[in-house]
Design a protein around this motif. Structure first.
Motif, short mmCIF file in Angstrom:
data_model
loop_
_atom_site.label_atom_id
_atom_site.label_comp_id
_atom_site.label_asym_id
_atom_site.label_seq_id
_atom_site.Cartn_x
_atom_site.Cartn_y
_atom_site.Cartn_z
N ARG A 320 9.80 2.33 -12.54
CA ARG A 320 9.40 1.42 -11.45
C ARG A 320 10.54 1.19 -10.46
O ARG A 320 10.29 0.73 -9.35
CB ARG A 320 8.90 0.10 -12.01
N PHE A 321 11.76 1.53 -10.86
CA PHE A 321 12.88 1.34 -9.93
C PHE A 321 13.00 2.59 -9.07
O PHE A 321 13.91 3.40 -9.21
CB PHE A 321 14.16 1.04 -10.71
N VAL A 324 10.74 1.89 -3.82
CA VAL A 324 9.65 1.35 -3.00
C VAL A 324 9.81 -0.17 -2.90
O VAL A 324 9.65 -0.75 -1.84
CB VAL A 324 8.27 1.72 -3.59
N ARG A 325 10.15 -0.78 -4.02
CA ARG A 325 10.33 -2.24 -3.99
C ARG A 325 11.73 -2.68 -4.39
O ARG A 325 12.09 -3.81 -4.22
CB ARG A 325 9.30 -2.93 -4.90
N TYR A 326 12.53 -1.78 -4.99
CA TYR A 326 13.85 -2.19 -5.46
C TYR A 326 14.94 -1.31 -4.88
O TYR A 326 14.69 -0.17 -4.51
CB TYR A 326 13.91 -2.11 -6.99
N LEU A 339 9.34 11.19 1.08
CA LEU A 339 9.26 10.35 -0.11
C LEU A 339 10.29 10.78 -1.17
O LEU A 339 10.95 9.95 -1.77
CB LEU A 339 7.84 10.41 -0.67
N TYR A 343 13.12 8.46 -3.03
CA TYR A 343 13.29 8.24 -4.47
C TYR A 343 14.70 8.65 -4.91
O TYR A 343 15.36 7.94 -5.67
CB TYR A 343 12.29 9.10 -5.27
#
Lengths: 481, 488
Positions: A320-321, A324-326, A339, A343
């Motif tokens: 999840r890291f 996108v959000r972190y 993209l 990442y």
């Protein structure tokens, strides 16, 4: 001299000290400390909490006796447990600026019990490591031997307790991360039964192995903190519904069967540690315990099994890291508008050990290898669980060293991850099989470094462990005096 | 060489639970929201936003709905099934993995009966598994945004055996499945909004060959019509590829409705390794036998069973039964009406409901269940009009009955009261009608003469005049009898 919770409460009751003064002392010590035990200190928040405690104390005249077992007690929280509104880094550059909007259940319970949170404690990045050298915020130094490591991954927690930078601390233990630093720093650390303390709000490293665990300077404080933390939480589906097993009678050492596994007292363990532990066990035997030789056939596979499962789960938990959000967004990646670049830029911020484990875990789960690695490890885990279930039908507790050696020098093992992994040999079975285990200070080696003794018990038998731990602690105290 | 197509379908149905599958966030509004709408990311929490440390807790209702879907398609329901993590990176997937099921899905080995122009056939269902929906990426010029309102909405994926042979069969299967989930009340079934989505696996092979050809997967087709067209196109395309001596490439394709073609989305080489493993944050799903039988007992009657019952018990024709089971609400309305009638005149009730009632409701843009019309209204109307209840002489003419129904639709008033208030009762009493008949005989001497001379068609005209004279109240058959008697 480190004061216990009981002593602090007595000083509150007698009006000798008020919470705000106590907190101010702790904050001053933290500021002056060279140990790097804290990543974030929430001084203002702590003082506000303390002033509210002052008011309660002034009004009641003494410490509230019910529901507030941690009234006014300064605690430190490992930086992988969420405290709403306070930065949580997991000692990683990826979460350098992350502020969670909610609190972990464990943290909520500690604060609801009256504790005052001093700040967030240093650790190995995402709890991966046994030395606290894998922190993006720098290593924690050993509290009595600053050229050595404090152990990990809850290194900040154990060092802070030992150096009196908090009274008690919340750590997390996936393969020994509470018990190992507790042993290196000469304090008490418990890995509870899996599911005993809610994991809600604990950033997952390996979900099937992670447990929040208390660290304190003595057994009683460890138990007080444990009792606050333990209990079912509907927000964690792996949280136990059952209570801690209540013993039929008060703890008695007479007739207690202590298993001594042959596999855990071998050449690879420092002779000073073996000697120290044998001495403690003989002491307990002299008090009425029975020492029972044991064999744990599959224990030699424990480290390999543990690392395969832990890295597999970690590779998924850490996905999840993704940026996108972190994580800070590197401008170049944003401008590239691709993209993959995005990442890569975020995930480049992981430290070397975390990257190594993500890659190992991704490999162990990948098509064509998952049977040989992940699934095989899951099968061996069951065999290890069976070994221990069998053992616990024959003995009440099992004794072992916490680690094969005492705290080593900073940087000494950084180039040899395998050597580091082998250091977990005695601690990982409790995580693999889910039973509770406690690490207790058991003297020092010639260099003055603390030696840790581990007691393991059957599922939900924390009360038995605390009883035995108190017995040993008391005996050692009497011996010294 | 003759070719045959082999088609398998994967259907994703969003479960109509109030909250999401692993957190208490609302699941209902999570459809088709564009970024311009102010409520993007409103229905989120630490769990469905994938915040570090948050943990899933399973929604029991979602499990029940999945079990219902399994029972309705004659699947075996596992006492213990397991969630697994499906790992892949995409911005709309906040945790970096989707919680799904892999080797131990909740339901397996079911079947579904379909009806096509060539008859009735059984299609195997491989499995039904539970999973969470992803969020939605919104692409704007130069940047993209993520809306997580949909993230965590419960889904079931229903996978068929590759047993369908034509686009017609595929659509029949899909319609049957769609009807079932709607009747069960477990899915809203709106394809445009993505409640019910379909991927089709298509391959072709020489007729009778035991070996399957290389398949392609057509993703996310959002209407029955497009599914039929997409599959038809894909079958034709693959046959041409094979005939030309080339090989069908295993790939994922999309359907472009504007051009009516399928086109490459991504090839197999780019296929993901999802690295499935059991979800350590969730214990296995338990469906104990007592819960399973409780769900089974409360399973609503399925549309196919209902049609059979309506045909058998009430003598409806297949097309009448089909019309009345177009929705669960309609069927329930019918059932209640027939119940009120004590099982009599069911055909008449069906005709009223699928005819005049639906016309009124549809014209007003309403739903039958929320309109003012009730089964009591229809039962009352049928009692007043149906020959088998009122005898040969209905108490209200069909014109009068329609008028009463329209009034009931507008006001909700009871039929009997409307009939009284508007004076819609037919006059059947011969004595009262005699004067009206005599008046007409006197008033239309030419027509009377024509009738008497053998032109029997004129009788209809005269009956009409009697009706007119009575203000519509006259019972036409009574009027006719009376006229015949007087003129003979």
């Amino acid at each position: 001299m480190i004061q216990s919770i009981r002593e602090i409460h007595d000083s509150f009751d007698r009006g000798e000290k008020k919470p705000s003064a106590l907190v101010a002392e702790y904050l001053a010590r933290i500021q002056a400390s060279p140990l790097n035990a804290y990543i974030t200190v929430c001084a203002d928040r702590a003082l506000r909490q303390a002033i509210r405690a002052d008011e309660v104390l002034l009004k009641a005249g003494k410490v509230p006796r019910s529901g507030q077992p941690l009234f006014g007690i300064p605690v430190g929280i490992k930086d992988n447990l969420a405290l709403s509104g306070v930065r949580m880094t997991c000692a990683s550059k990826v979460l350098e600026n992350y502020i969670p909007p909610y609190s972990a259940t464990a943290v909520e319970r500690v604060e609801a019990a009256g504790a005052i949170t001093l700040g967030k404690l240093n650790m190995d990045e995402f709890a991966m490591g046994g030395s606290n050298e894998n922190s993006a915020f720098g290593p924690v130094l050993h509290p009595t031997h600053p050229d050595r490591v404090p152990g990990g991954s809850s290194g900040g927690a154990a060092a802070a307790v030992r150096a009196n930078l908090c009274v008690v601390a919340l750590g997390s233990d996936t393969g020994g991360s509470v018990r190992l630093p507790a042993s290196y720093c000469g304090v008490v650390g418990l890995k509870p039964t899996y599911g005993r303390i809610s994991r809600y709000g604990l950033v997952a490293f390996a979900s099937s192995l992670d447990q929040v665990g208390p660290i304190a300077a003595n057994v009683e404080d460890t138990e007080v903190l444990f009792n606050v933390l333990a209990g079912h939480d509907s927000r964690d589906s792996t949280s136990l519904l059952s209570e801690v097993t209540a013993p039929a009678a008060p703890f008695s050492i007479a007739g207690l069967r202590i298993g001594v596994p042959a596999e855990y007292f071998v050449e690879g363990v420092a002779s000073e540690i073996r000697t120290a532990i044998h001495f403690k066990l003989q002491l307990l035997e002299s008090q009425g315990a029975r020492l029972v030789p044991l064999h744990l056939a599959h224990s030699r596979y424990a480290v390999a099994t543990y690392y395969l499962l832990a890295v597999s789960e970690a590779s998924s938990n850490l996905s999840r890291f993704d940026g996108v959000r972190y994580g800070v967004r590197p401008q170049a990646a944003v401008e590239a508008g691709e993209l993959g670049a995005f990442y890569r830029a975020t995930r480049a911020r992981f430290g070397a050990e975390v990257k190594r484990r993500i890659i190992l875990g991704t490999f162990a789960l990948s098509s064509g290898y998952v049977d040989a690695y992940y699934h095989r490890a899951s099968q061996v885990r069951k065999l290890i669980q069976r070994d221990f279930a069998q053992a616990f039908s024959e003995v009440d507790v099992i004794a072992s060293p916490v680690a094969p050696a005492t705290a080593y020098k900073l940087g000494e093992r950084s180039d040899d991850p395998l050597q580091m992994y082998l250091n977990d040999i005695f601690t990982v079975p409790a995580n693999l099989a889910g039973f509770p285990a406690i690490s207790l200070p058991s003297g020092e080696d010639a260099a003055g470094l603390p030696i840790g003794l581990q007691f393991m018990a059957a599922h939900s038998n924390e009360t038995l462990l605390f009883g035995l731990a108190r017995q040993l602690e008391q005996s050692l105290k009497e011996e010294r005096s | 060489m003759e070719f045959e197509a082999v088609i398998g379908l994967e259907v994703h149905a969003q479960l109509a639970t109030a909250s999401k599958i692993f957190c208490p966030c609302r699941a209902k509004p999570a459809t088709g929201l564009s970024v311009g709408e102010s409520d993007a990311n409103l229905y989120t929490c630490p769990v469905c936003a994938g915040l570090p440390g948050a943990l899933p807790v399973l929604n029991r209702k979602a499990v029940k709905y999945a079990v219902m879907a399994g029972l309705a398609t004659e699947c075996t329901v596992r006492t213990e099934s397991v969630f697994a993590r499906k790992n892949y990176f995409y911005p709309d997937l906040p945790k970096g993995y989707q919680i799904s099921q892999f080797d131990r899905p909740i339901c397996e080995k079911g079947r579904l009966l379909i009806n096509t122009s060539t008859g009735c056939r059984e299609i195997g269902i491989t499995r039904i598994h539970m999973e969470e929906d992803a969020g939605k990426n919104v692409h704007l010029s130069g940047y993209s945004l993520v809306n997580l309102n949909r993230a965590g909405v419960p889904l079931i994926e229903i996978v068929s055996e590759p047993e369908m042979k034509s686009a017609e069969e595929a659509v029949a299967y899909l319609r049957a499945l769609h009807e079932i989930v709607i009747f069960l009340g477990i899915c809203d079934g709106n394809m445009q909004e993505g409640n019910f989505r379909c991927d089709a696996n298509v391959s072709v092979r020489p007729h009778g060959s035991p070996v399957l050809g290389t398949r392609t997967e057509i993703k996310n087709i959002n209407s029955f019509r497009f599914i039929e067209k997409a599959i038809d196109f894909e079958i034709r395309r693959q046959i041409e590829v094979v005939k030309s001596g080339a090989k069908v490439v295993q790939e994922t394709r999309s359907y472009d409705p504007a051009r009516n073609v399928t086109q490459t989305l991504r090839s197999k080489e780019e296929a993901q390794d999802y690295r499935y493993f059991p979800e350590p944050d969730l214990p296995p799903i338990q469906v104990p036998a007592d819960w399973l039988s409780e769900i089974q007992q409360h399973l609503p009657e399925l549309p196919a069973q209902m049609r059979q019952r309506f045909q058998k018990n009430y003598g409806l024709k297949p097309q009448e039964a089909a019309a009345i089971t177009a929705s669960r609400a309609l069927a329930a309305f019918f059932d209640r009406t027939v119940q009120l009638l004590g099982g009599r005149a069911a055909k008449a009730a069906a005709n009223w409901i699928t005819g005049e009632v639906l016309r009124l409701v549809n014209e007003a843009g309403q739903q039958i269940e929320s309109s003012r019309i009730t089964p009591q209204h229809i039962a009352a109307l049928v009692e007043l009009t149906a020959a088998e209840i009122s005898g040969t002489e209905p108490l209200v003419s069909s014109t009068g009955a329609k008028q009463a129904l329209a009034e009931a639709f507008a006001t909700g008033e009871a039929i009997q009261e409307i009939v009284e208030r508007l004076g819609l009762k037919q006059v059947s009493d011969s004595g009262a009608m005699e004067s009206a008949v005599e008046k007409i005989i006197a008033g239309f001497p030419d027509q009377v003469a024509e009738y008497r001379s053998g032109k029997e068609k004129v009788l209809g005209f005269l009956v009409g005049q009697v009706m007119k004279q009575s203000g519509g109240k006259a019972n036409p058959s009574v009027a006719q009898e009376l006229l015949k008697k007087k003129l003979s």
